[in-house]
Scaffold this active site. Structure first.
Site, PDB file in Angstrom:
ATOM      1  CG  HIS A 175     -16.613 -29.005 -69.773  1.00 25.04           C
ATOM      2  ND1 HIS A 175     -15.939 -29.332 -68.614  1.00 25.04           N
ATOM      3  CD2 HIS A 175     -16.553 -27.645 -69.873  1.00 25.04           C
ATOM      4  CE1 HIS A 175     -15.501 -28.208 -68.050  1.00 25.04           C
ATOM      5  NE2 HIS A 175     -15.870 -27.188 -68.780  1.00 25.04           N
ATOM      6  CE  LYS A 202      -5.164 -31.081 -56.726  1.00 27.45           C
ATOM      7  NZ  LYS A 202      -5.156 -29.622 -56.852  1.00 27.45           N
TER       8      LYS A 202
END
Ligand code: NAD
Length: 468
Positions: free
Chosen positions: A64, A105
């Site tokens: 986003h 990550k």
């Protein structure tokens, strides 16, 4: 003992908070999903000539906002579920502290103690090569940082590998947490621990909360224990003790120690360096196991090692009133409920350990601007301040000492600006979370922090017109 895996734990917290938001199921599902998951395996030639297969992951949880951002973890416990959970936490964390990144990550399944420095360098460079090849790294795409088992050295190798493969003017912004000489920023190494301290200080300043816990306001005089004396645990403990808190217990891989009279952090670090262990330090007593640290008498527990450390098995024995989640996901969902039922204040990871990504954001900005903070204005500010002070001296007919003059006319350097920006961010984010907690009459900060994150990310998706 909880039967949920780590990513499910994160989603469970998300679902609990989602009920208090206005978004429909589709938007909520989109926020929760990991957008891309990349699993790679590659060969490593070991120093003895043998070949070993290394496994790694990079997960981009939410696009986003771009780039996505998140640390790279080296641990033998790394797997896809853990990397997905940590990537999701990064999205929520960035939203909570208003850092304009999506969450990501990375992880490599290795125990760093089992490899030589040159083997670690080969692993890091090959992992980076794989990320570049598949478009999982770049200043505007995905920007890694240090996490458990990695530090500035690895980030420097990542930058060097990226630069060899890409002709990119903004190459230095492809990774944060680098050495200063390679575009790093002053204050990044200590940022997460510093942020942990600011967060605990904020929590301890709310009189209503401290009254409810039967504690006085302020950090000074409070006792704490810490699990993990690595980057985050060491720095959090350093700033806590500097502010007058007393470190009464420490847990590390080799075991745990407790001393109700307090311990000197630096002396303990020196002792561990010398002997290879914290056991036997000063007047401390050794605890039966390293997890027993959580059930010791103290005001604050700072878990700063790994996830799932406070579980349904040991939560009932916790005596501390404040759980300061410096690590990611240290408290399982069932333990969270048990602690809350006993009236403890849990300062959630998604907020408390955000200092690292906040300063990483400052580093990224520095690298795309190609100029050090303070370089353009420090001298100008100092000269302006000096003119004002001199004017005041002539009006008042008195002269300030050299030392006072220096203090009054100090122009901000990079380290000052980074620290000030981090403090401002941690204070503002805590206020936002506590306001949401009051608005929804909630009894926990984790749910309030998640509501804050969901509202910000959901609004972004709406404004992007993805859900017309
Ligand atoms: P680190 O590798 O520097 O330190 C971790 C320390 O924990 C090591 O000293 C290790 O020996 C110790 N440890 C490991 N298992 C233990 C156990 N079972 N009992 C006691 N001690 C144990 O890692 P770090 O960067 O300090 O990260 C710690 C936690 O903070 C992780 O959960 C990480 O995801 C989180 N975190 C780190 C950063 C960052 O900037 N480094 C940012 C946000 C969150």
């Amino acid at each position: 003992m909880s039967t949920y895996n780590f990513f499910e734990q994160v989603n469970k917290n998300f679902d609990k908070a989602a009920k208090y938001t206005r978004f429909d199921k589709g938007v909520l599902n989109q926020i929760k999903k990991c957008n891309t998951v990349y699993h790679v395996s590659f060969p490593l030639r070991r120093d003895d000539g043998s070949v070993e297969v290394i496994e790694g992951w990079r997960v981009e949880h939410s696009h986003h906002k771009m780039p996505t951002k998140g640390g790279i973890r080296y641990s033998h416990k790394v797997d896809e579920d853990e990397t997905m959970a940590l990537a999701a936490l990064m999205s929520y964390k960035c939203a909570i502290v208003d850092v304009p990144f999506g969450g990501a990550k990375g992880g490599v399944k290795i125990s760093t103690r089992s490899y030589s420095v040159s083997e670690l360098e080969r692993i890091t460079r090959r992992y980076t090569f794989e990320l570049v090849k598949k478009g999982f790294i770049g200043p505007g795409v995905d920007v890694p940082a240090p996490d458990y088992g990695t530090g500035a050295r690895e980030m420097g190798w990542i930058l060097d590998t990226y630069r060899q493969m890409k002709d990119d003017l903004n190459a230095e912004a492809c990774v944060t947490g680098k050495p200063i000489q390679q575009g790093g920023i002053r204050g990044r190494t200590e940022a997460t621990g510093r942020g942990v301290y600011f967060g605990i200080r904020e929590a301890c300043s709310v009189k209503k909360d401290m009254d409810a816990l039967g504690l006085s306001t302020g950090v000074e005089g409070k006792t704490f224990v810490v699990q993990g004396l690595g980057n985050v645990g060491y720095h959090a403990s350093k700033y806590m003790t500097e502010a007058g808190a007393k470190m009464v217990g420490v847990s590390e891989l080799e075991g745990a120690i407790y001393d109700p009279n307090g311990m000197d952090l630096q002396a303990l670090m020196d002792y561990r360096k010398e002997t290879g262990s914290i056991i036997g330090f000063g007047n401390s007593k050794e605890l039966p196991s390293n997890k027993d640290i959580f059930t010791q008498e103290c005001d604050i527990i700072i878990p700063a090692a790994l996830e799932s450390q406070i579980t349904g098995d040991n939560a009932n024995g916790v005596k501390a009133k404040i759980i300061a989640e410096a690590a990611n996901g240290p408290t399982t969902a069932d333990a969270h409920e048990m602690l809350k039922d006993r009236g403890a204040l849990i300062i959630p990871d998604s907020y408390l350990n955000a200092g690292g990504v906040v300063v990483s954001y400052f580093e990224w900005l520095k690298d795309i601007q190609h100029v050090r903070y303070g370089r353009m204005n420090k001298r100008f500010d100092e000269e302006s301040l000096m003119r004002i002070v001199k004017e005041l001296e002539s009006i008042n007919g008195k002269s300030y000492s050299e030392e006072t003059l220096k203090k009054l006319t100090h122009g901000a350097e990079e380290a000052d600006l980074v620290d000030s920006g981090l403090e401002e961010t941690m204070i503002t984010a805590y206020q936002q979370i506590t306001e949401i907690r009051s608005e929804h009459k909630l009894d926990d900060l984790r749910t309030a922090a998640f509501i804050n994150a969901i509202n910000k990310i959901g609004t972004m998706y709406e404004q992007m017109g993805i859900f017309p």
